[in-house]
Design a protein around this motif. Structure first.
Motif, PDB file in Angstrom:
ATOM      1  N   GLY A 146     -50.137  43.264 -30.966  1.00  0.00           N
ATOM      2  CA  GLY A 146     -49.184  42.269 -31.425  1.00  0.00           C
ATOM      3  C   GLY A 146     -48.202  42.018 -30.293  1.00  0.00           C
ATOM      4  O   GLY A 146     -47.672  42.963 -29.712  1.00  0.00           O
ATOM      5  N   LEU A 147     -48.008  40.758 -29.953  1.00  0.00           N
ATOM      6  CA  LEU A 147     -47.090  40.362 -28.883  1.00  0.00           C
ATOM      7  C   LEU A 147     -45.937  39.606 -29.527  1.00  0.00           C
ATOM      8  O   LEU A 147     -46.172  38.639 -30.263  1.00  0.00           O
ATOM      9  CB  LEU A 147     -47.831  39.494 -27.870  1.00  0.00           C
ATOM     10  CG  LEU A 147     -47.058  39.009 -26.650  1.00  0.00           C
ATOM     11  CD1 LEU A 147     -46.621  40.190 -25.788  1.00  0.00           C
ATOM     12  CD2 LEU A 147     -47.916  38.054 -25.842  1.00  0.00           C
ATOM     13  N   PHE A 148     -44.701  40.033 -29.269  1.00  0.00           N
ATOM     14  CA  PHE A 148     -43.546  39.493 -29.967  1.00  0.00           C
ATOM     15  C   PHE A 148     -42.439  39.063 -29.013  1.00  0.00           C
ATOM     16  O   PHE A 148     -42.238  39.676 -27.968  1.00  0.00           O
ATOM     17  CB  PHE A 148     -42.977  40.542 -30.937  1.00  0.00           C
ATOM     18  CG  PHE A 148     -43.978  40.999 -31.950  1.00  0.00           C
ATOM     19  CD1 PHE A 148     -44.164  40.287 -33.120  1.00  0.00           C
ATOM     20  CD2 PHE A 148     -44.749  42.125 -31.720  1.00  0.00           C
ATOM     21  CE1 PHE A 148     -45.107  40.693 -34.049  1.00  0.00           C
ATOM     22  CE2 PHE A 148     -45.691  42.537 -32.640  1.00  0.00           C
ATOM     23  CZ  PHE A 148     -45.875  41.823 -33.811  1.00  0.00           C
ATOM     24  N   CYS A 149     -41.711  38.033 -29.422  1.00  0.00           N
ATOM     25  CA  CYS A 149     -40.529  37.573 -28.697  1.00  0.00           C
ATOM     26  C   CYS A 149     -39.315  37.850 -29.572  1.00  0.00           C
ATOM     27  O   CYS A 149     -39.251  37.394 -30.722  1.00  0.00           O
ATOM     28  CB  CYS A 149     -40.634  36.082 -28.395  1.00  0.00           C
ATOM     29  SG  CYS A 149     -39.177  35.419 -27.556  1.00  0.00           S
ATOM     30  N   ALA A 156     -35.883  42.453 -34.898  1.00  0.00           N
ATOM     31  CA  ALA A 156     -36.914  43.174 -34.153  1.00  0.00           C
ATOM     32  C   ALA A 156     -37.912  43.862 -35.079  1.00  0.00           C
ATOM     33  O   ALA A 156     -38.735  44.642 -34.634  1.00  0.00           O
ATOM     34  CB  ALA A 156     -36.261  44.206 -33.238  1.00  0.00           C
ATOM     35  N   ILE A 157     -37.856  43.563 -36.379  1.00  0.00           N
ATOM     36  CA  ILE A 157     -38.715  44.235 -37.358  1.00  0.00           C
ATOM     37  C   ILE A 157     -39.848  43.318 -37.792  1.00  0.00           C
ATOM     38  O   ILE A 157     -39.624  42.223 -38.313  1.00  0.00           O
ATOM     39  CB  ILE A 157     -37.905  44.673 -38.598  1.00  0.00           C
ATOM     40  CG1 ILE A 157     -36.708  45.526 -38.195  1.00  0.00           C
ATOM     41  CG2 ILE A 157     -38.810  45.403 -39.594  1.00  0.00           C
ATOM     42  CD1 ILE A 157     -37.043  46.781 -37.418  1.00  0.00           C
ATOM     43  N   VAL A 158     -41.090  43.788 -37.549  1.00  0.00           N
ATOM     44  CA  VAL A 158     -42.272  43.051 -37.996  1.00  0.00           C
ATOM     45  C   VAL A 158     -42.781  43.706 -39.269  1.00  0.00           C
ATOM     46  O   VAL A 158     -42.749  44.930 -39.407  1.00  0.00           O
ATOM     47  CB  VAL A 158     -43.375  43.012 -36.907  1.00  0.00           C
ATOM     48  CG1 VAL A 158     -43.912  44.380 -36.583  1.00  0.00           C
ATOM     49  CG2 VAL A 158     -44.504  42.074 -37.323  1.00  0.00           C
ATOM     50  N   THR A 159     -43.242  42.877 -40.208  1.00  0.00           N
ATOM     51  CA  THR A 159     -43.773  43.365 -41.476  1.00  0.00           C
ATOM     52  C   THR A 159     -45.260  43.068 -41.538  1.00  0.00           C
ATOM     53  O   THR A 159     -45.672  41.908 -41.429  1.00  0.00           O
ATOM     54  CB  THR A 159     -43.062  42.690 -42.664  1.00  0.00           C
ATOM     55  OG1 THR A 159     -41.659  42.969 -42.578  1.00  0.00           O
ATOM     56  CG2 THR A 159     -43.596  43.195 -43.991  1.00  0.00           C
ATOM     57  N   CYS A 160     -46.063  44.110 -41.709  1.00  0.00           N
ATOM     58  CA  CYS A 160     -47.504  43.921 -41.830  1.00  0.00           C
ATOM     59  C   CYS A 160     -47.779  43.085 -43.075  1.00  0.00           C
ATOM     60  O   CYS A 160     -47.276  43.396 -44.165  1.00  0.00           O
ATOM     61  CB  CYS A 160     -48.210  45.278 -41.917  1.00  0.00           C
ATOM     62  SG  CYS A 160     -50.001  45.118 -42.091  1.00  0.00           S
ATOM     63  N   ALA A 189     -40.667  31.539 -30.473  1.00  0.00           N
ATOM     64  CA  ALA A 189     -39.345  32.156 -30.326  1.00  0.00           C
ATOM     65  C   ALA A 189     -39.063  32.965 -31.577  1.00  0.00           C
ATOM     66  O   ALA A 189     -39.236  32.484 -32.696  1.00  0.00           O
ATOM     67  CB  ALA A 189     -38.285  31.087 -30.117  1.00  0.00           C
ATOM     68  N   ASP A 190     -38.637  34.203 -31.397  1.00  0.00           N
ATOM     69  CA  ASP A 190     -38.382  35.117 -32.511  1.00  0.00           C
ATOM     70  C   ASP A 190     -39.578  35.189 -33.452  1.00  0.00           C
ATOM     71  O   ASP A 190     -39.443  35.139 -34.668  1.00  0.00           O
ATOM     72  CB  ASP A 190     -37.097  34.729 -33.240  1.00  0.00           C
ATOM     73  CG  ASP A 190     -35.886  34.882 -32.346  1.00  0.00           C
ATOM     74  OD1 ASP A 190     -35.802  35.916 -31.663  1.00  0.00           O
ATOM     75  OD2 ASP A 190     -35.045  33.972 -32.309  1.00  0.00           O
ATOM     76  N   GLY A 191     -40.767  35.306 -32.855  1.00  0.00           N
ATOM     77  CA  GLY A 191     -42.007  35.424 -33.619  1.00  0.00           C
ATOM     78  C   GLY A 191     -43.026  36.213 -32.826  1.00  0.00           C
ATOM     79  O   GLY A 191     -42.696  36.859 -31.832  1.00  0.00           O
ATOM     80  N   GLY A 192     -44.266  36.153 -33.271  1.00  0.00           N
ATOM     81  CA  GLY A 192     -45.293  36.917 -32.598  1.00  0.00           C
ATOM     82  C   GLY A 192     -46.664  36.320 -32.753  1.00  0.00           C
ATOM     83  O   GLY A 192     -46.857  35.309 -33.431  1.00  0.00           O
ATOM     84  N   LEU A 193     -47.623  36.965 -32.096  1.00  0.00           N
ATOM     85  CA  LEU A 193     -49.018  36.566 -32.219  1.00  0.00           C
ATOM     86  C   LEU A 193     -49.904  37.761 -31.942  1.00  0.00           C
ATOM     87  O   LEU A 193     -49.457  38.783 -31.422  1.00  0.00           O
ATOM     88  CB  LEU A 193     -49.355  35.413 -31.267  1.00  0.00           C
ATOM     89  CG  LEU A 193     -49.189  35.658 -29.773  1.00  0.00           C
ATOM     90  CD1 LEU A 193     -50.555  35.847 -29.133  1.00  0.00           C
ATOM     91  CD2 LEU A 193     -48.530  34.441 -29.164  1.00  0.00           C
TER      92      LEU A 193
END
Length: 104
Positions: free
Chosen positions: A29-32, A59-63, A15-19
């Motif tokens: 990258g798959l995100f919730c 909604a912001i992912v950081t490499c 939840a509120d993460g990714g893989l």
């Protein structure tokens, strides 16, 4: 024509993460975010870092390699016009499918 591929069970995506997943030979990258699911190109435009393994805030992912940030809902880099490719995600029961159709 859509090319829907099963990528994960809903229970696999935090939840509120990714893989990160390899789908049809591509890393994505798959995100919730707020119980909605998004998929973007998992290779960072900067130097090929693993975007799908990055931390997410809202909604912001950081490499994790150099801190480049992308909005997972649009693929847009936060400080430039660079945009990661996005892929439609569809929930079917307890599974998530991504449309890997080639787009120009």
């Amino acid at each position: 024509m859509p090319n829907w591929v099963r990528v994960a069970a809903i229970s696999e995506v935090p939840a509120d993460g990714g893989l990160e997943r390899v789908v049809a030979g591509r890393i994505i990258g798959l995100f919730c975010v707020d119980d909605r699911y998004f998929a973007i190109d998992g290779i960072c435009a900067h130097q090929g870092g693993p975007v799908g393994k990055g931390g997410i805030c809202g909604a912001i992912v950081t490499c994790p390699w150099h801190g480049w940030q992308y909005d997972v809902t649009s693929g847009k880099h936060e400080l430039s016009e660079i945009r990661q490719q996005t892929f439609p995600v569809e929930r079917r029961g307890d599974d998530l499918f991504v449309d890997m159709e080639e787009r120009s």
